[in-house]
Design an enzyme around this catalytic site. Structure first.
Site, PDB file in Angstrom:
ATOM      1  N   LYS A 217       0.823  -1.214   0.000  1.00 31.11           N
ATOM      2  CA  LYS A 217       0.000   0.000   0.000  1.00 31.11           C
ATOM      3  C   LYS A 217       0.854   1.259   0.000  1.00 31.11           C
ATOM      4  CE  LYS A 217      -2.316   3.514   1.706  1.00 31.11           C
ATOM      5  NZ  LYS A 217      -1.727   4.713   2.350  1.00 31.11           N
ATOM      6  N   ASP A 236      -6.060   1.278   1.094  1.00 32.23           N
ATOM      7  CA  ASP A 236      -6.057   1.466   2.550  1.00 32.23           C
ATOM      8  C   ASP A 236      -7.432   1.051   3.085  1.00 32.23           C
ATOM      9  OD1 ASP A 236      -7.562   3.619   1.533  1.00 32.23           O
ATOM     10  OD2 ASP A 236      -7.307   4.647   3.426  1.00 32.23           O
TER      11      ASP A 236
END
Length: 289
Positions: A217, A236
DNA sequence: ACCCAGGGTGACG
DNA sequence: CGTCACCATGGG
């Protein structure tokens, strides 16, 4: 695709698709722009500038003639956001995002600043990330006083790597302190982040994951926000909820299914992601009470 | 007191 | 390959 007016040290950029300064600054891609009076103050390409909404465009002050090209690139004025917004508008699942997200631009930030900022972002919230980034700049950022503003640049890799772990903790980095120190050390030792701009997404992502504190991420954030990978798609907690609610009707999707849907969003999927992210956060999409 | 925030790491299976 | 406790810190 855009027009430029340059006079009195002020650069005004007018894209054919309307730009929103407030949304671009609030959408969580950058952490150093602070609202001030009629606009925002920030440090762009190492230079303290004041940004103002100018109709459907953006004005930047001060700007020397040789800085114009860098500002056009930073604010991504050469990209056709009309095509991207049309794509979102044509997508029945995502079109609801446009009213609050239209006008967002993906800033082309400095790769090292983006790397450190998003290492800080892990299991953290935007307000505290902003506060800690500001503390890092105050602690070791180069102090600049030009003829208009006084400000501090984001710390150089070497300067950041010289901070001790306890000092980084005192500045608010928490348990990420060793990650930040070691990652800064790697860049100070010559790691070429710019080289990742030309690598295919999967390879660049894998390379970035070698930095401590960087997983998939955070890597995608660095690639999207500083290294021109518009198909990097940071997932996220907000995007997981948004994807679940908007694309999969509220049921938890598997990894393969998610990847397939993201692929269908095309080469600008990461930019689409930013519109959806902003919408989800503004409206609390998918938050279960 | 508990949960959450632009998650990653290391241990374990 | 997947899951899971743990990691600082401040705000709800």
């Amino acid at each position: 695709m855009y027009q430029i007016i340059y006079e009195n040290q002020t650069l005004t950029m007018l894209p054919s698709t309307p730009f929103s300064l407030a949304r671009s600054c609030a959408c969580g891609q950058a952490f150093r722009f602070r609202s001030e009076g009629e606009g925002f103050f920030g440090v762009v390409n190492g230079r303290g500038v004041f940004l103002k909404q100018a109709g459907a465009g953006l004005s930047v002050y001060p700007c020397a003639r040789h800085e114009i090209e860098g500002l056009v690139r930073y604010f991504d004025m050469e990209r056709d956001y009309g095509a991207i917004e049309s794509q979102i508008m044509a997508d029945e699942r995502l079109k609801a995002c446009l009213p609050c997200a239209s006008g967002i631009r993906i800033f082309q930030q400095d790769p090292f600043e983006t790397l450190i900022s998003f290492i800080l972002s892990a299991n953290n919230n935007v307000k505290r990330i902003q506060k800690t980034v500001a503390a890092l700049c105050d602690a070791t950022g180069e102090a600049v006083t030009d003829d208009v503003y006084s400000y501090r640049r984001f710390p150089a890799p070497k300067a950041l790597s010289l901070l001790r772990e306890d000092e980084l903790r005192a500045l608010g980095a928490g348990y990420r302190a060793p990650f930040i120190r070691k990652s800064a050390q790697m860049v100070a030792d010559g790691y070429d982040l710019e080289a990742l701009r030309r690598l295919p997404l999967a390879l660049a992502r894998k390379a970035l994951c070698a930095f401590p504190g960087v997983g998939e991420k955070v890597a995608d954030c660095v690639l999207l926000f500083s290294l021109s990978h518009t198909d990097a798609f940071p997932m996220d907690v907000w995007m997981k909820r948004a994807v679940r609610e908007l694309i999969f009707g509220g049921t938890e999707p598997g990894k393969a299914r998610i990847a397939s849907e993201i692929g269908k969003l095309g080469p600008a999927s990461g930019i689409v992601q930013q519109y959806v992210f902003h919408y989800a956060r503004e409206n609390g999409i998918g938050v279960r009470t």
